[in-house]
Motif scaffolding. Structure first.
Motif, PDB file in Angstrom:
ATOM      1  N   PRO A 230     -15.437   8.030  20.246  1.00 44.85           N
ATOM      2  CA  PRO A 230     -15.863   9.422  20.437  1.00 44.85           C
ATOM      3  C   PRO A 230     -15.133  10.335  19.438  1.00 44.85           C
ATOM      4  O   PRO A 230     -13.913  10.299  19.347  1.00 44.85           O
ATOM      5  CB  PRO A 230     -15.429   9.733  21.874  1.00 44.85           C
ATOM      6  CG  PRO A 230     -15.182   8.418  22.517  1.00 44.85           C
ATOM      7  CD  PRO A 230     -14.732   7.500  21.422  1.00 44.85           C
ATOM      8  N   LEU A 231     -15.893  11.115  18.709  1.00 46.50           N
ATOM      9  CA  LEU A 231     -15.320  12.023  17.723  1.00 46.50           C
ATOM     10  C   LEU A 231     -15.169  13.427  18.291  1.00 46.50           C
ATOM     11  O   LEU A 231     -16.000  13.879  19.078  1.00 46.50           O
ATOM     12  CB  LEU A 231     -16.211  12.086  16.477  1.00 46.50           C
ATOM     13  CG  LEU A 231     -16.356  10.821  15.635  1.00 46.50           C
ATOM     14  CD1 LEU A 231     -17.347  11.070  14.502  1.00 46.50           C
ATOM     15  CD2 LEU A 231     -15.024  10.386  15.081  1.00 46.50           C
ATOM     16  N   THR A 232     -14.114  14.118  17.857  1.00 40.34           N
ATOM     17  CA  THR A 232     -13.986  15.534  18.170  1.00 40.34           C
ATOM     18  C   THR A 232     -15.055  16.322  17.430  1.00 40.34           C
ATOM     19  O   THR A 232     -15.690  17.216  17.984  1.00 40.34           O
ATOM     20  CB  THR A 232     -12.590  16.041  17.776  1.00 40.34           C
ATOM     21  OG1 THR A 232     -11.608  15.335  18.533  1.00 40.34           O
ATOM     22  CG2 THR A 232     -12.462  17.539  18.045  1.00 40.34           C
ATOM     23  N   GLY A 233     -15.251  15.971  16.160  1.00 39.89           N
ATOM     24  CA  GLY A 233     -16.240  16.675  15.354  1.00 39.89           C
ATOM     25  C   GLY A 233     -16.111  16.304  13.894  1.00 39.89           C
ATOM     26  O   GLY A 233     -15.278  15.470  13.505  1.00 39.89           O
ATOM     27  N   VAL A 234     -16.927  16.929  13.076  1.00 38.63           N
ATOM     28  CA  VAL A 234     -16.958  16.628  11.646  1.00 38.63           C
ATOM     29  C   VAL A 234     -16.816  17.900  10.830  1.00 38.63           C
ATOM     30  O   VAL A 234     -17.320  18.960  11.202  1.00 38.63           O
ATOM     31  CB  VAL A 234     -18.261  15.878  11.271  1.00 38.63           C
ATOM     32  CG1 VAL A 234     -19.488  16.722  11.585  1.00 38.63           C
ATOM     33  CG2 VAL A 234     -18.269  15.461   9.808  1.00 38.63           C
ATOM     34  N   VAL A 235     -16.095  17.779   9.716  1.00 44.96           N
ATOM     35  CA  VAL A 235     -15.961  18.850   8.735  1.00 44.96           C
ATOM     36  C   VAL A 235     -16.745  18.427   7.502  1.00 44.96           C
ATOM     37  O   VAL A 235     -16.532  17.333   6.962  1.00 44.96           O
ATOM     38  CB  VAL A 235     -14.481  19.085   8.363  1.00 44.96           C
ATOM     39  CG1 VAL A 235     -14.373  20.091   7.214  1.00 44.96           C
ATOM     40  CG2 VAL A 235     -13.695  19.565   9.570  1.00 44.96           C
TER      41      VAL A 235
END
Length: 358
Positions: A230-235
């Protein structure tokens, strides 16, 4: 006038976190409150050491207590505990890692690795525990452009203790295990397996942020990362040109389709800063990044100037935010890292609110 805990708490409820739009008491940021003979003691636990509003929150909390009639002394201890914005599933192999941040781009040559390394260093300088994964299997660059202080080693249960670079940052890269002159000639399944192993076979320990530097494009490495943990998010990293923005937008849409939150967009090489007079020149013309960010409803986290010092310090193995913290590039990168940390706190707060409603 007698001061009690309720009076202090009520006063602190007037202090609002600018990012989360909620008072610090409701957010659980006020800890270990004691009131005795006009002396007020408490701990202010911030959501991240890298928040851009930390000083404002500290000052407001102190003033809120000092303004109470009868308060003679305020002893406020300030700490930080990074919030996790990841949804941990059963058997999550990175359960001790609070946040996993992918740094991606649609095309090569936009400075994605530069952003990833300096983001890791900036967060570590703020006091966070940070790890860094070089997921570019075909062209691992991180071991070549930062000084490795401690090489990786095998520990218990056939896990690998990551290498260490400056500021205590833990690093994993295929470049640490393969001779730099050896070409990696692998098809998709092997690439996916290598990315998975770099992530899950490492003994990361407790981390606040794990930065994953992805290869350009939307191929196996990106898909494997999204499907493994699970990822926090992407930049998303891009440059000012329209062509770069079009490709970056495709990468952003791919992650969105996979259900990955978009932390924001970083524009690199936005302008050139003259080392003699400090004048700024738009080397690539007018930027279209802000327009792209607006159309995609994604935050623009910041713009980084084009400076030769970034490259020359890489040759010495020292990222610019460490080599020259006062340079325009360092100031931009530090601001971006604070904005990312703030965005992650917002995502964590929103995730917690949704969970409480269910």
């Amino acid at each position: 006038m007698l001061v009690d805990e309720k009076t202090v708490v009520d006063s602190l409820r007037r202090v609002i976190d600018p990012d989360l739009k909620t008072d610090i008491v409701s957010l659980g940021m006020v800890k270990e409150l004691k009131v005795e003979d006009g002396k007020v003691q408490f701990t202010l636990e911030l959501t991240t050491p890298a928040c851009p509003y930390n000083k404002d929150i500290e000052d407001s909390a102190r003033k809120a207590v000092q303004s109470i009639p009868g308060v003679k002394e305020v002893d406020m201890k300030v700490t930080a505990r990074v919030w996790s914005a990841r949804t941990l599933g059963a058997g999550d192999s990175l359960s001790s890692v609070k946040n996993v941040i992918a740094v991606a781009s649609g095309k090569g040559g936009v400075g994605k690795t530069t952003v990833a390394i300096n983001l890791a260093c900036s967060l570590a300088r703020s006091g966070a525990k940070v790890g860094l994964v070089d997921a570019d299997i075909y062209g691992p660059m991180i071991p070549k452009i930062v000084n490795i202080i401690q090489p990786p080693r095998i520990v218990a249960n056939n896990k690998v203790e990551p290498a260490r670079i400056m500021l205590g940052i833990k690093v994993m890269s295929l470049g640490l295990f393969v001779d730099e002159n050896t070409a990696v000639i692998w098809r998709g399944p092997l690439v996916a397996s290598a990315v998975r192993q770099l992530l899950t076979d490492a003994a990361w320990g407790d981390l606040d942020y794990l930065i994953v530097d992805l290869p350009p494009g939307t191929g196996d490495a990106s898909l494997t990362l999204a499907q493994t943990i699970p990822l926090t998010g992407v930049v998303i990293v891009t440059t000012p040109q329209a062509a770069a923005a079009v490709i970056a937008a495709k990468a952003l849409r791919m992650f969105r389709r996979l259900g990955i939150p978009i932390i924001g967009i970083v524009e690199n090489m936005s302008y050139f800063v003259c080392s003699h007079c400090g004048a700024e020149s738009r080397m690539f013309g007018n930027s279209v990044t802000e327009k792209m960010a607006s159309e995609l409803d994604a935050p623009l986290l910041g713009r980084i100037p084009l400076m030769p010092e970034v490259s020359t310090n890489y040759d010495k193995g020292v990222p610019i935010v460490v080599a020259d913290p006062k340079s325009p590039a360092s100031k931009a990168l530090n601001e971006i890292s604070r904005n990312i940390a703030a965005r992650i706190s917002i995502l964590a707060h929103e995730s917690k609110a949704k969970a409480e409603k269910m």
